[in-house]
Design a protein around this motif. Structure first.
Motif, PDB file in Angstrom:
ATOM      1  N   VAL A   1      56.950  84.185  58.534  1.00 57.68           N
ATOM      2  CA  VAL A   1      58.307  83.757  59.144  1.00 57.68           C
ATOM      3  C   VAL A   1      58.676  82.307  59.212  1.00 57.68           C
ATOM      4  O   VAL A   1      58.077  81.553  59.444  1.00 57.68           O
ATOM      5  CB  VAL A   1      58.455  84.413  60.316  1.00 57.68           C
ATOM      6  CG1 VAL A   1      60.057  84.236  60.873  1.00 57.68           C
ATOM      7  CG2 VAL A   1      58.107  85.795  60.442  1.00 57.68           C
ATOM      8  N   LEU A   2      59.729  81.952  58.601  1.00 58.44           N
ATOM      9  CA  LEU A   2      60.173  80.438  58.670  1.00 58.44           C
ATOM     10  C   LEU A   2      61.162  80.040  59.303  1.00 58.44           C
ATOM     11  O   LEU A   2      62.374  80.812  59.119  1.00 58.44           O
ATOM     12  CB  LEU A   2      59.952  79.973  56.870  1.00 58.44           C
ATOM     13  CG  LEU A   2      58.874  80.000  56.527  1.00 58.44           C
ATOM     14  CD1 LEU A   2      59.311  80.065  54.694  1.00 58.44           C
ATOM     15  CD2 LEU A   2      57.755  79.102  56.799  1.00 58.44           C
ATOM     16  N   ALA A   3      61.559  79.045  59.931  1.00 57.67           N
ATOM     17  CA  ALA A   3      62.711  78.688  60.522  1.00 57.67           C
ATOM     18  C   ALA A   3      63.533  77.807  59.472  1.00 57.67           C
ATOM     19  O   ALA A   3      62.640  76.862  59.051  1.00 57.67           O
ATOM     20  CB  ALA A   3      62.390  77.876  61.949  1.00 57.67           C
ATOM     21  N   THR A   4      64.727  77.890  59.561  1.00 54.81           N
ATOM     22  CA  THR A   4      65.273  77.169  58.455  1.00 54.81           C
ATOM     23  C   THR A   4      66.343  76.226  58.764  1.00 54.81           C
ATOM     24  O   THR A   4      66.678  75.528  57.901  1.00 54.81           O
ATOM     25  CB  THR A   4      66.086  78.198  57.593  1.00 54.81           C
ATOM     26  OG1 THR A   4      67.252  78.719  58.453  1.00 54.81           O
ATOM     27  CG2 THR A   4      65.305  79.379  56.957  1.00 54.81           C
ATOM     28  N   THR A   5      66.443  75.784  60.289  1.00 49.73           N
ATOM     29  CA  THR A   5      66.954  74.787  60.559  1.00 49.73           C
ATOM     30  C   THR A   5      66.202  73.868  61.549  1.00 49.73           C
ATOM     31  O   THR A   5      65.457  74.618  62.260  1.00 49.73           O
ATOM     32  CB  THR A   5      68.349  75.028  61.420  1.00 49.73           C
ATOM     33  OG1 THR A   5      68.019  75.944  62.531  1.00 49.73           O
ATOM     34  CG2 THR A   5      69.194  75.976  60.503  1.00 49.73           C
ATOM     35  N   GLN A   6      66.267  72.553  61.804  1.00 46.65           N
ATOM     36  CA  GLN A   6      65.752  71.938  62.587  1.00 46.65           C
ATOM     37  C   GLN A   6      65.770  72.379  64.073  1.00 46.65           C
ATOM     38  O   GLN A   6      64.575  72.498  64.703  1.00 46.65           O
ATOM     39  CB  GLN A   6      66.017  70.433  62.407  1.00 46.65           C
ATOM     40  CG  GLN A   6      65.343  69.638  61.231  1.00 46.65           C
ATOM     41  CD  GLN A   6      65.813  68.250  61.577  1.00 46.65           C
ATOM     42  OE1 GLN A   6      66.798  67.740  62.086  1.00 46.65           O
ATOM     43  NE2 GLN A   6      64.732  67.433  60.847  1.00 46.65           N
ATOM     44  N   ALA A   7      67.076  72.995  64.453  1.00 43.80           N
ATOM     45  CA  ALA A   7      67.337  73.311  65.870  1.00 43.80           C
ATOM     46  C   ALA A   7      66.503  74.749  66.042  1.00 43.80           C
ATOM     47  O   ALA A   7      65.791  74.760  67.200  1.00 43.80           O
ATOM     48  CB  ALA A   7      68.809  73.657  66.175  1.00 43.80           C
ATOM     49  N   ARG A   8      66.307  75.545  64.946  1.00 43.18           N
ATOM     50  CA  ARG A   8      65.610  76.857  65.072  1.00 43.18           C
ATOM     51  C   ARG A   8      64.100  76.439  65.360  1.00 43.18           C
ATOM     52  O   ARG A   8      63.307  77.146  65.949  1.00 43.18           O
ATOM     53  CB  ARG A   8      66.018  77.717  64.019  1.00 43.18           C
ATOM     54  CG  ARG A   8      65.208  79.135  64.098  1.00 43.18           C
ATOM     55  CD  ARG A   8      65.622  79.951  65.249  1.00 43.18           C
ATOM     56  NE  ARG A   8      65.224  81.275  65.176  1.00 43.18           N
ATOM     57  CZ  ARG A   8      65.210  82.119  66.173  1.00 43.18           C
ATOM     58  NH1 ARG A   8      65.597  81.620  67.473  1.00 43.18           N
ATOM     59  NH2 ARG A   8      64.707  83.279  66.275  1.00 43.18           N
ATOM     60  N   GLY A   9      63.655  75.742  64.435  1.00 42.31           N
ATOM     61  CA  GLY A   9      62.344  75.173  64.337  1.00 42.31           C
ATOM     62  C   GLY A   9      61.871  74.744  65.660  1.00 42.31           C
ATOM     63  O   GLY A   9      60.648  75.098  66.130  1.00 42.31           O
ATOM     64  N   LYS A  10      62.565  73.597  66.356  1.00 45.42           N
ATOM     65  CA  LYS A  10      62.060  73.290  67.555  1.00 45.42           C
ATOM     66  C   LYS A  10      62.373  74.178  68.625  1.00 45.42           C
ATOM     67  O   LYS A  10      61.300  74.217  69.519  1.00 45.42           O
ATOM     68  CB  LYS A  10      63.289  72.020  67.896  1.00 45.42           C
ATOM     69  CG  LYS A  10      63.035  70.868  67.166  1.00 45.42           C
ATOM     70  CD  LYS A  10      64.250  69.673  67.680  1.00 45.42           C
ATOM     71  CE  LYS A  10      63.841  68.501  66.673  1.00 45.42           C
ATOM     72  NZ  LYS A  10      64.689  67.506  67.016  1.00 45.42           N
ATOM     73  N   GLU A  11      63.390  75.254  68.522  1.00 46.90           N
ATOM     74  CA  GLU A  11      63.248  76.387  69.486  1.00 46.90           C
ATOM     75  C   GLU A  11      62.094  77.058  69.416  1.00 46.90           C
ATOM     76  O   GLU A  11      61.347  77.382  70.598  1.00 46.90           O
ATOM     77  CB  GLU A  11      64.512  76.966  69.128  1.00 46.90           C
ATOM     78  CG  GLU A  11      64.777  78.059  70.693  1.00 46.90           C
ATOM     79  CD  GLU A  11      64.308  79.252  70.182  1.00 46.90           C
ATOM     80  OE1 GLU A  11      63.789  80.035  71.351  1.00 46.90           O
ATOM     81  OE2 GLU A  11      63.947  79.776  68.986  1.00 46.90           O
ATOM     82  N   ARG A  12      61.712  77.477  68.154  1.00 50.28           N
ATOM     83  CA  ARG A  12      60.361  78.250  68.294  1.00 50.28           C
ATOM     84  C   ARG A  12      59.051  77.520  68.635  1.00 50.28           C
ATOM     85  O   ARG A  12      57.894  78.130  68.975  1.00 50.28           O
ATOM     86  CB  ARG A  12      60.107  78.953  66.817  1.00 50.28           C
ATOM     87  CG  ARG A  12      61.381  79.838  66.358  1.00 50.28           C
ATOM     88  CD  ARG A  12      61.823  80.630  67.465  1.00 50.28           C
ATOM     89  NE  ARG A  12      60.913  81.553  67.828  1.00 50.28           N
ATOM     90  CZ  ARG A  12      60.813  82.307  68.972  1.00 50.28           C
ATOM     91  NH1 ARG A  12      61.887  82.087  69.893  1.00 50.28           N
ATOM     92  NH2 ARG A  12      59.713  83.043  69.445  1.00 50.28           N
ATOM     93  N   LEU A  13      59.058  76.199  68.149  1.00 49.93           N
ATOM     94  CA  LEU A  13      57.967  75.645  68.669  1.00 49.93           C
ATOM     95  C   LEU A  13      58.039  75.322  70.226  1.00 49.93           C
ATOM     96  O   LEU A  13      56.742  75.664  70.627  1.00 49.93           O
ATOM     97  CB  LEU A  13      58.131  74.243  67.992  1.00 49.93           C
ATOM     98  CG  LEU A  13      56.888  73.293  68.254  1.00 49.93           C
ATOM     99  CD1 LEU A  13      55.598  73.773  67.953  1.00 49.93           C
ATOM    100  CD2 LEU A  13      57.278  71.898  67.567  1.00 49.93           C
ATOM    101  N   ALA A  14      59.101  75.350  70.808  1.00 47.74           N
ATOM    102  CA  ALA A  14      59.070  75.249  72.220  1.00 47.74           C
ATOM    103  C   ALA A  14      58.736  76.588  73.111  1.00 47.74           C
ATOM    104  O   ALA A  14      57.989  76.671  74.088  1.00 47.74           O
ATOM    105  CB  ALA A  14      60.436  74.601  72.927  1.00 47.74           C
ATOM    106  N   ALA A  15      59.354  77.503  72.175  1.00 49.25           N
ATOM    107  CA  ALA A  15      59.035  78.930  72.683  1.00 49.25           C
ATOM    108  C   ALA A  15      57.454  79.162  72.627  1.00 49.25           C
ATOM    109  O   ALA A  15      56.897  80.166  73.667  1.00 49.25           O
ATOM    110  CB  ALA A  15      59.842  79.800  71.774  1.00 49.25           C
ATOM    111  N   ALA A  16      56.834  78.650  71.779  1.00 40.09           N
ATOM    112  CA  ALA A  16      55.394  78.855  71.778  1.00 40.09           C
ATOM    113  C   ALA A  16      54.699  78.768  72.898  1.00 40.09           C
ATOM    114  O   ALA A  16      53.475  79.060  73.167  1.00 40.09           O
ATOM    115  CB  ALA A  16      54.762  78.205  70.142  1.00 40.09           C
TER     116      ALA A  16
END
Length: 961
Positions: free
Chosen positions: A739-754
Motif C-alpha cells: 500500500v502506497l501513499a501518493t501525496t506528501q500529505a497522505r504520506g505524513k498522515e500515515r507516518l504519524a498514524a503509525a
C-alpha cells in the motif's frame, strides 16, 4: 572467456547498451579499479531483465551496441504508451550531472522542505569540491538524519549512491533505517545482532557480507572489530556515513582505525556530530583530515576557510533556522530546578561524606589509592544520584581493598559510611518521593497518555527506579521501561520504538546516557527529568536534545531534582550543579553551543573542571565563562561558536515555493506524476493489472480520494524489499499487499498514524511513493526491456519534418555523468538525410515540448516508411556529436579547471610536508594524499556518448490528447 579490447573498454559510458554473454545490458556505471575496468549493468533482455550485474572487461567480452546503427521500429501501442514508458524510464535512469547545483529529489520526500537543511545538501554537493565530503555539525535537534537522507537521495539520483554504508550507535540503528525508508524510500539492510545472524544463515562463512548487501546500516561497535576489517579493506563505497563522529578523533582507537579505512575506500563521506570539537586542535584536525587529507597541513594547522568549506553548523536560534522552524519546534520552558530537602538520614550521610571524605581535617582523606582526590567525589556523585548507587560504589570499593594498615583505615571509614547509608535505604528517599509526586503532578498515571523520560547516570539508580516506580505510581510493570548500555541492540531499539508509540503501555522511560545521543523521544514526550545532574554542560545539552528538537509541538520542559542537604558546604555544591542547568539553558538560547562556555569540548574534561570547582581549587565563573564573553572572544572556543553563524546563502521561506526555487524535476515530464507513470508501466507489463495474481495481474487499485494505491508485489519486486525489517514486512504484509501513499500529505498522515497504531509498529501501513522508491525503479527496469537490441521508437509529434531526439552525455573515468545535453536533429529534406538542423534544448522537458511530447497523444497506428527513417539515425548521431564537441569542451574545461586547482592543492600539501616526512604519521598522511591525487585525476572527463532516443514524424492529424 574473451576479454574486451582496450579501445572498447575505454569507450564504455553510462547509458550505453552493451552485449555480454549473449545478453543485452544497460550500463549504469563504470569504474576503473586496480583490477581493470569494471562495468555495473542492468539486464534488458527477457532472461536477465531483473538482474543487476558487474563485469570486468578483461574477463568478459563486452560489445557496445553502436548508437548510430540503432534500428527504428514503429510504436503501435495505444497512446504511444510503450514509447512513453521507455523514454521516461531511460531519462529516470540517466544520472543527473555532477555539476548540477539544483536539487532533484531531496525535496520530494516526506521531510519538510526546510531551507537550512537544503543549504547543507547543496554545500555537500558543491561541484567545486570534487568529492562530496562534509561534517554535519548542526547543534542537537536540527535534523542531521534528515540532512543525511537528503544528501544520499541526491547522490543516488546523480549515479553516485549505488553502494552506501551507514555507521551509527547501536541504539539508533532502526531509527536511521526507519527515517531513510519512510521519508526517502531508500531501503537499507540493518545489520544488528539479528540481521547479522540472518546473514550468517544465508551466506557461506567465506562470503564477504558487504558484497551481498549494497546498502547497509551497522553499528560502529560491531564494525570496528578485527572480524570485519579484512572484508572492509576489499570494498569500495560510493558513500559512507558515520554518525556521532566525535568518537573518531582519537588516532589511537579502533574507531579511528575504522574511520580512516572507510575514508580511503569511499568517494562521498558524511560525518555527523553535534559536538565534533573536543578542544584540541589536533583532534578536530583529524576529523577534517578524514574528509580531505589535503585540507590540513602536515603540522595540523587549522585554516578557517578550509573548515568553512567542509563543515556546516547551525543552532536553534541561528537566523536561517529560527525563521523557518516556527511552530514545528516549540520553544523550551524555563529550567525547572527543584531543590529537595534531604531527610535526616541523608543529612547524616552528607555530613560524613563532607567531614571524612570531601573536606577532612588535618589527617586527610583515609582513601589509600593513588587517585585520592577522585574517589571521594565518586562517592559524592553516587550519593547525589541515589542511596542504591552509593551502596554499589561502597561495596565495589570494599571488594577491591587490600589488607595493609591504610586499607584497613579506609575500610573502617567505608563501613561507617555504609552503615549510615543503610538507614537511607530503609526510608523513603527525599528525591525519589519528589520524583513520584512530580510525575503525578504531570499527569503520569493509570489511564493517562502523559509520558516522561527520566535520566540518571548510575545503573543501580536506574534499576532501583525501574523496580520502585510502577507500584508508587499505580502503574503496571510494563508502564515503566529501563534502557541502559548493557542491553542488546535489538532490545534498545525495541524500547526506543515503544516509547514513541501512542498505544504502547510505557509511560515512563528511565535511562542512562546511552540514550543521550541520537535517540528521538519527542513524538510522544515533552517532559524530561534529570534525576541526577551530569557534571558536564555537553551531557546536559545532549539529554535535553532528546525532546527539544525540530518536530516538538509542545514546549519541552526539563526538570532537575537536586538533593539539598542541610550542610552549608554540601548545599553549596548542589547550587553549583544547579548553575550548570541554568548556564546550559542560557547558552542554548544565545549561542546554541554550550561546549564553548567551558572550552573543553569534551565530557570528561568538563567533569574534571566541575570536580575542581566543587573541591574549591577553582572558581565556577573561571571555569564556566559568561555567555557574553564567549560570544565576543577570539580564542578557539569562540572561533568554533562564531564560525558558522552566518547563513551560507540568502534565507528563503521553507514552504513549497522556496523548495522549487532550488529544485529540478526528478523525471522527464512525460507523466503528470509518479502514480500515472507506475500505472502505465503496470498496464504495459500485465494484460489486466487490476486482476489478482492468480489471473495474471497484480491486483492494482487506485483510490485518488484517499491518496493511496495498492498492488500485490510480483516476486522480483518483493525481492527488492527483503532488506527491510522482517517484523515490518510481516506485520504490514508488505510483500503480500503493498500500500502506497501518493501525496506528501497522505504520506505524513500515515507516518504519524503509525505512532498511534494499535499494532504498536512505527512503520506506516501506507508507505510514501517517493521518487526513488523501489517500485518505480522496478517499473523502469521492466519498461526498458520493451525494445529489442539497439532499437528506437518511431512516433508522431508536433514537428515540421522528421526529427530525431538525442541525449548526449560526457562522463569521466569513474563513469560519472559530468554533463548532459538534449538535442533534436531535424531533417527538412527527407530525401537528403545527410543534412540535419541541430537544435539544443536546456532540459528534457524543453525538448519534449518542442516535439509536442510533453503530454500524451493518441496513436492512429504504426508510423509508415520506417526504411526512410532508418537512414536518418546515423547522420543525426554524427551531427550531434560534432555539435556537442564545443558544448562538452566547455564543460570539460570547467572540470579540468577544478581538477587542476585540486592538483595544485595536493602539490602545495606535498611541499609543506616535505620537511616533516620523517615523522611516521606524516608518511601515512602522504599515502592518503597520493590516493586523493589518483581519485582527482579520475574525475577528469574522458568519454562522450550520444544516444538516439526517439524518431518523430509530423502528425498530420493532430493526435494530441
Amino acid at each position: 572467456m574473451t576479454a574486451t579490447p582496450p579501445e572498447v573498454s575505454g569507450a564504455l559510458a553510462p547509458g550505453s547498451v552493451v552485449e555480454v554473454r549473449d545478453e543485452e545490458w544497460l550500463v549504469r556505471a563504470t569504474e576503473v579499479t586496480a583490477d581493470g575496468t569494471l562495468i555495473h549493468v542492468q539486464g534488458l533482455g527477457e532472461i536477465v531483465r531483473d538482474t543487476s550485474a558487474s563485469f570486468y572487461t578483461h574477463l568478459d567480452a563486452v560489445r557496445p551496441l553502436e548508437p548510430a546503427q540503432a534500428t527504428v521500429v514503429a510504436d503501435h501501442s495505444p497512446r504511444y504508451r510503450t514509447a512513453r514508458l521507455w523514454l521516461e524510464s531511460t531519462i529516470r535512469k540517466t544520472a543527473v550531472p555532477l555539476g548540477e547545483r539544483a536539487l532533484s529529489v531531496a525535496t520530494h520526500g516526506l521531510a519538510d522542505a526546510l531551507s537550512y537543511q537544503q543549504s547543507a545538501v547543496r554545500k555537500a554537493l558543491d561541484p567545486e569540491n570534487l568529492r562530496p565530503r562534509i561534517l554535519l555539525a548542526d547543534a542537537v535537534g536540527l535534523g542531521k538524519s534528515i540532512e543525511i537522507g537528503m544528501i544520499l537521495s541526491e547522490l543516488v539520483r546523480r549515479g553516485r549512491g549505488d553502494r552506501i554504508l551507514l555507521v551509527t550507535p547501536r541504539q539508533v540503528l532502526e531509527q536511521m533505517q526507519h527515517e531513510l525508508w519512510t521519508r526517502f524510500a531508500l531501503p537499507f539492510v540493518r545489520l544488528d545482532s539479528a540481521g547479522i545472524q540472518r546473514v550468517r544463515q544465508k551466506l557461506p562463512a567465506t562470503r564477504n557480507p558487504f558484497t551481498y548487501y549494497k546498502r547497509a546500516i551497522i553499528s560502529i561497535d560491531t564494525l570496528k572489530s578485527d572480524r570485519y576489517v579484512a572484508s572492509l579493506r576489499k570494498q569500495r563505497w560510493d558513500a559512507v556515513v558515520i554518525d556521532e563522529s566525535h568518537n573518531l578523533s582519537n588516532v589511537t582507537t579502533l574507531n579511528n582505525r575504522l574511520a580512516r579505512l572507510l575514508a580511503r575506500n569511499t568517494e562521498a563521506l558524511i560525518l555527523a556530530s553535534a559536538t565534533p570539537h573536543n578542544g584540541r586542535k589536533e583532534s578536530f584536525a583529524e576529523l577534517v583530515r578524514l574528509l580531505d587529507p589535503s585540507a590540513v597541513p602536515a603540522d595540523d594547522t587549522l585554516h578557517p576557510d578550509e573548515v568553512r568549506r567542509l563543515v556546516v553548523r547551525r543552532h536553534r536560534h541561528s537566523p536561517e533556522v529560527a525563521r523557518v522552524v516556527g511552530a514545528d519546534w516549540a520553544e523550551r520552558q524555563e529550567p525547572n530546578n527543584l531543590l529537595v530537602p534531604a531527610t535526616p538520614a541523608e543529612d547524616a550521610v552528607a555530613r560524613e561524606l563532607e567531614q571524612t571524605w570531601l573536606r577532612p581535617g588535618r589527617g586527610g582523606s583515609p582513601y589509600s589509592g593513588q587517585n585520592a582526590s577522585l574517589f571521594p567525589w565518586t562517592l559524592a556523585k553516587a550519593f547525589l544520584s541515589s542511596p542504591a548507587a552509593l551502596k554499589e560504589t561502597i561495596d565495589g570499593r570494599l571488594s577491591r581493598l587490600g589488607h595493609d594498615e591504610r586499607a584497613e583505615t579506609e575500610r573502617d571509614a567505608l563501613q561507617r559510611l555504609a552503615a549510615l547509608n543503610e538507614k537511607t535505604l530503609r526510608q523513603p528517599s527525599a528525591k525519589y518521593t519528589c520524583l513520584v509526586q512530580h510525575l503525578k503532578d504531570l499527569g503520569v498515571g493509570k489511564g493517562s497518555p502523559t509520558r516522561a523520560v527520566v535520566f540518571a547516570e548510575r545503573l543501580e539508580t536506574l534499576r532501583w527506579l525501574h523496580r520502585s516506580l510502577p507500584k508508587d505510581l499505580g502503574l503496571p510493570a510494563d508502564a515503566v521501561e529501563l534502557m541502559h548500555g548493557g542491553l542488546t541492540d535489538d532490545e534498545r531499539q525495541r524500547i526506543v520504538d515503544q516509547f514513541k508509540q501512542e498505544q504502547a503501555p510505557v509511560r515512563v522511560l528511565v535511562t542512562g546516557d546511552v540514550a543521550s545521543e541520537g535517540v528521538n523521544f519527542h513524538p510522544q514526550c515533552h517532559e524530561l527529568i534529570h534525576y541526577d545532574i551530569p557534571w558536564s554542560l555537553i551531557r546536559i545539552e545532549q539529554r535535553n536534545g532528546r525532546i527539544d528538537r525540530y518536530g516538538q509541538k509542545r514546549p519541552p520542559r526539563m526538570t532537575a531534582l537536586l538533593l539539598d542537604p542541610s550542610s552549608e558546604r554540601f548545599a553549596g555544591d548542589v547550587r553549583i550543579l544547579a548553575k550548570l542547568m541554568e548556564k546550559e539553558d542560557e547558552a542554548h538560547s544565545t549561542l546554541g553551543d554550550v561546549a564553548s562556555l567551558m572550552g573543553r569540548f569534551d565530557i570528561k574534561g568538563e567533569e574534571d573542571e566541575i570536580r575542581a570547582v566543587l573541591a574549591g581549587s577553582k572558581q565556577f565563573d573561571d571555569v564556566v565563562r559568561p555567555v557574553a564573553e564567549v560570544a565576543a572572544g577570539n580564542d578557539l572556543a569562540a572561533l568554533f561558536t562564531q564560525l558558522f553563524d552566518a547563513p551560507t546563502e540568502p534565507a528563503t521561506d521553507h514552504q513549497a515555493p522556496a523548495a522549487q526555487e532550488f529544485a529540478i524535476d526528478h523525471g522527464a515530464g512525460l507523466y503528470d506524476d509518479d502514480v500515472s507513470y507506475l500505472e502505465d508501466a503496470l498496464r504495459e507489463a500485465f494484460i489486466d493489472p487490476t486482476a489478482p495474481p492468480a489471473r495474471g495481474g497484480v491486483g492494482w487499485r487506485r483510490d485518488p480520494a484517499f491518496g493511496t494505491i495498492e498492488l500485490t508485489p510480483p516476486r522480483d519486486l518483493a525481492q527488492r524489499l527483503e532488506v527491510l525489517p522482517q517484523a515490518y514486512l510481516a506485520q504490514r504484509r508488505v510483500t503480500e499487499r503493498l500500500v502506497l501513499a501518493t501525496t506528501q500529505a497522505r504520506g505524513k498522515e500515515r507516518l504519524a498514524a503509525a505512532l498511534r497504531d494499535e499494532a504498536k509498529l512505527s512503520w506506516p501501513d501506507a508507505h510514501y511513493l517517493a521518487p526513488l522508491h523501489p517500485v518505480l525503479d522496478w517499473a523502469a527496469d521492466r519498461a526498458l526491456a520493451a525494445l529489442g537490441r539497439n532499437e528506437v521508437f518511431a512516433v508522431r509529434g508536433v514537428v515540421d519534418a522528421p526529427t530525431v531526439l538525442l541525449l548526449g552525455t560526457l562522463t569521466n573515468r569513474r563513469g560519472q555523468v559530468v554533463s548532459a545535453a538534449w538535442l533534436t536533429a531535424e531533417f527538412p529534406t527527407p530525401g537528403a538525410p545527410s543534412f540535419a538542423l541541430i537544435a539544443p534544448h536546456g532540459s528534457a522537458r524543453e525538448a519534449l515540448h518542442a516535439l509536442g511530447w510533453d503530454s500524451a497523444r493518441t496513436n492512429p497506428g504504426p508510423v509508415a516508411d520506417i526504411d526512410m527513417l532508418q537512414r536518418l539515425v546515423a547522420p543525426a548521431v554524427h551531427e550531434a556529436e560534432k555539435h556537442l564537441m564545443t558544448v562538452f569542451e566547455a564543460a570539460g574545461q570547467d572540470v579540468a579547471r577544478r581538477v587542476d586547482e585540486w592538483s595544485r592543492r595536493l602539490d602545495h600539501w606535498d611541499d609543506e610536508a616535505e620537511a616533516l616526512i620523517q615523522r611516521s604519521e606524516v608518511k601515512q598522511r602522504r599515502a592518503s594524499v597520493e590516493q586523493e591525487r589518483v581519485l582527482v585525476q579520475a574525475m577528469a572527463p574522458d568519454r562522450q556518448l550520444v544516444r538516439p532516443l526517439l524518431v518523430v514524424v509530423p502528425d498530420t492529424e493532430g493526435s494530441k490528447r
